[in-house]
Design an enzyme around this catalytic site. Structure first.
Site, mmCIF file in Angstrom:
data_model
loop_
_atom_site.group_PDB
_atom_site.id
_atom_site.type_symbol
_atom_site.label_atom_id
_atom_site.label_comp_id
_atom_site.label_asym_id
_atom_site.label_seq_id
_atom_site.Cartn_x
_atom_site.Cartn_y
_atom_site.Cartn_z
ATOM 1 N N SER A 62 0.831 -1.207 0.000
ATOM 2 C CA SER A 62 0.000 0.000 0.000
ATOM 3 C C SER A 62 0.864 1.255 0.000
ATOM 4 O O SER A 62 1.954 1.279 0.592
ATOM 5 C CB SER A 62 -0.861 -0.009 1.258
ATOM 6 O OG SER A 62 -1.454 1.246 1.448
ATOM 7 N N TYR A 104 -1.976 -0.649 10.654
ATOM 8 C CA TYR A 104 -2.233 -1.286 9.351
ATOM 9 C C TYR A 104 -1.041 -1.041 8.412
ATOM 10 O O TYR A 104 -0.518 -1.966 7.786
ATOM 11 C CB TYR A 104 -3.531 -0.726 8.746
ATOM 12 C CG TYR A 104 -3.632 -0.889 7.255
ATOM 13 C CD1 TYR A 104 -3.926 -2.123 6.693
ATOM 14 C CD2 TYR A 104 -3.410 0.198 6.391
ATOM 15 C CE1 TYR A 104 -3.986 -2.277 5.311
ATOM 16 C CE2 TYR A 104 -3.472 0.056 5.025
ATOM 17 C CZ TYR A 104 -3.760 -1.186 4.492
ATOM 18 O OH TYR A 104 -3.811 -1.331 3.127
ATOM 19 N N LYS A 151 1.964 -3.686 6.584
ATOM 20 C CA LYS A 151 2.398 -3.736 5.173
ATOM 21 C C LYS A 151 3.912 -3.541 5.094
ATOM 22 O O LYS A 151 4.610 -4.235 4.369
ATOM 23 C CB LYS A 151 1.685 -2.649 4.355
ATOM 24 C CG LYS A 151 0.185 -2.831 4.228
ATOM 25 C CD LYS A 151 -0.156 -4.061 3.424
ATOM 26 C CE LYS A 151 -1.654 -4.266 3.277
ATOM 27 N NZ LYS A 151 -2.002 -5.565 2.685
HETATM 28 N N1 UFG Z 1 -12.307 11.848 3.017
HETATM 29 C C1 UFG Z 1 -13.293 12.771 3.350
HETATM 30 N N2 UFG Z 1 -14.462 12.302 3.855
HETATM 31 C C2 UFG Z 1 -14.709 10.966 4.051
HETATM 32 C C3 UFG Z 1 -13.697 10.051 3.692
HETATM 33 C C4 UFG Z 1 -12.508 10.536 3.198
HETATM 34 O O1 UFG Z 1 -13.123 13.985 3.208
HETATM 35 O O2 UFG Z 1 -15.792 10.605 4.534
HETATM 36 C C5 UFG Z 1 -11.053 12.357 2.435
HETATM 37 C C6 UFG Z 1 -9.815 12.025 3.255
HETATM 38 O O3 UFG Z 1 -9.587 13.003 4.236
HETATM 39 C C7 UFG Z 1 -8.739 11.967 2.173
HETATM 40 C C8 UFG Z 1 -9.492 11.437 0.940
HETATM 41 O O4 UFG Z 1 -10.869 11.700 1.202
HETATM 42 O O5 UFG Z 1 -8.273 13.261 1.879
HETATM 43 C C9 UFG Z 1 -9.307 9.943 0.726
HETATM 44 O O6 UFG Z 1 -9.613 9.250 1.915
HETATM 45 P P1 UFG Z 1 -9.833 7.661 1.939
HETATM 46 O O7 UFG Z 1 -10.242 7.284 3.333
HETATM 47 O O8 UFG Z 1 -10.740 7.244 0.821
HETATM 48 O O9 UFG Z 1 -8.394 7.072 1.566
HETATM 49 P P2 UFG Z 1 -6.977 7.296 2.280
HETATM 50 O O10 UFG Z 1 -6.115 8.026 1.304
HETATM 51 O O11 UFG Z 1 -7.105 7.850 3.627
HETATM 52 O O12 UFG Z 1 -6.483 5.788 2.472
HETATM 53 C C10 UFG Z 1 -6.490 4.873 1.390
HETATM 54 C C11 UFG Z 1 -6.795 3.487 1.908
HETATM 55 C C12 UFG Z 1 -5.678 2.996 2.773
HETATM 56 C C13 UFG Z 1 -4.377 3.119 2.062
HETATM 57 C C14 UFG Z 1 -4.150 4.514 1.547
HETATM 58 C C15 UFG Z 1 -2.922 4.553 0.700
HETATM 59 O O13 UFG Z 1 -7.981 3.499 2.673
HETATM 60 O O14 UFG Z 1 -5.906 1.619 3.043
HETATM 61 O O15 UFG Z 1 -5.258 4.912 0.747
HETATM 62 O O16 UFG Z 1 -2.644 5.840 0.267
HETATM 63 F F1 UFG Z 1 -3.379 2.791 2.895
#
Ligand code: UFG
Length: 335
Positions: A124, A149, A153
């Site tokens: 990841s 998590y 990885k």
């Molecule tokens: N976000 C919101 N509102 C929400 C959910 C997310 O504003 O309800 C924003 C987050 O702050 C972030 C973006 O949307 O800026 C993406 O968030 P995600 O939760 O979809 O994804 P992440 O980048 O946090 O994490 C994902 C996977 C992880 C992985 C990571 C690798 O969930 O498992 O990408 O970059 F490790």
């Protein structure tokens, strides 16, 4: 050729099963269904016209996994099985270390016993999350993960590198995924988050369908053009094809190699909201909320290595990701 997919019923595993089977590769799936539903196997069969062999087992169980390797002739393994929620891992670190590491160690010992030398591992971009320079290249030095998590990885990557030093015949590919979204265009397989989704796209699709009232945008004061977080969203079918390319590469090479699987393009949260609204002709109510702990401002991939060495490049647009995610959500509601 017969490939074992651990966790092959899940979101990325099921799409990878389809792409492998489309290439005439036989697929064996081992999955304990702890975070997935067996109906995905029906979806794979409907799409490909063939049913993968399925073992409903926990990969951390050495006896059951050994039985599988005795009964099936396995040429290589793609290892997806593992817990994957960032927030849950912070609350339950021991569960994450125990499950993700046990599963991997049992798999590696069983592969060693049966002389299976090829492994593709689901890693990841989270291993980069404390780095400062974007886009992240495979050489970016992780400065420490922000959650258990991510550490699992990171640790599994290290275990695999050490293993390759000990056995020159091994061929291991570490694939660092960025943000997988979308679903198969058939609407027959997709992501099934349990409970309220943590990730942006499934949250948006549930707002679109009225299950959730509005999206909370986590922070609008990041140093980005619109103040919201930027990520590299990649269509899950492109990601699945990346595994087919990695397997072909692993067949020709020994040692341990790492590749980013992303698009190389970053989109903000508000870009995604607008793209979703446009692609599907609907509106997504949202409000700005505080930053989410552990989030970084910007994360996207440098994809040159995957393009040059694997001959793979993501092709699907953000609009296709939004359309396919929404089609999948609607198909779930008809069930
Ligand atoms: N976000 C919101 N509102 C929400 C959910 C997310 O504003 O309800 C924003 C987050 O702050 C972030 C973006 O949307 O800026 C993406 O968030 P995600 O939760 O979809 O994804 P992440 O980048 O946090 O994490 C994902 C996977 C992880 C992985 C990571 C690798 O969930 O498992 O990408 O970059 F490790």
């Amino acid at each position: 050729m017969s490939i074992l997919l651990t966790g092959g019923v899940g979101f990325i595993g099921s799409h990878t099963a389809v792409e492998l089977m489309n290439q005439g590769i036989d697929v064996v799936i081992a999955d304990n269904l702890s975070n997935s539903e067996a109906s995905a196997i029906d979806g794979i069969e409907q799409i490909t016209g063939r049913r993968p062999v399925f073992y409903p087992i926990d990969v951390a169980d050495p006896e059951l996994l050994d039985d599988l390797f005795c009964e099936q002739s396995i040429d290589g393994v793609i290892h997806f099985a593992g817990y994957k929620s960032v927030g849950e891992s912070v609350a339950k670190p021991l569960q994450y270390y125990r499950n993700n590491l046990d599963t991997t160690l049992t798999l590696l010992e069983t592969m060693q016993k049966h002389k299976v030398k090829t492994l593709i591992f689901s890693s990841s971009a989270t291993v980069y999350s404390a780095c400062e320079q974007v886009p992240f290249t495979e050489e970016s030095q992780p400065l420490g993960c922000s959650n258990p998590y991510g550490w699992t990885k990171y640790m599994i990557e290290q275990i695999l590198k050490d293993l390759c030093v000990s056995d020159a015949d091994l061929s291991v590919v570490l694939l660092r995924y960025f943000n997988p979204v979308g679903a198969h265009a058939s609407g027959l397989i997709g992501e099934k988050p349990s409970g309220i989704p943590n990730n942006l796209m499934p949250y948006i699709t549930q707002v679109a369908s009225g299950i959730l009232p509005k999206l909370h945008v986590f922070g609008d004061d990041y140093p980005t053009p619109d103040g919201t977080g930027i990520r590299d969203y990649i269509h899950v079918v492109d990601l699945a094809k990346g595994h087919v390319a990695a397997l072909a590469y692993a067949d020709r090479h020994q040692g341990c190699e790492v590749f980013n699987l992303g698009t190389g393009k970053g989109y903000s949260v508000l870009d995604v909201v607008r793209a979703f609204e446009q692609a599907n002709d609907l509106s997504i109510p949202y409000e700005i909320a505080p930053r989410r702990a552990g989030d970084i401002a910007v994360c996207y991939a440098n994809t040159q290595k995957a393009e040059a060495v694997l001959g793979w490049k993501a092709e699907k647009s953000l609009a296709e990701m939004c359309r396919d995610s929404w089609r999948w959500q609607k198909s779930q509601e008809r069930e």
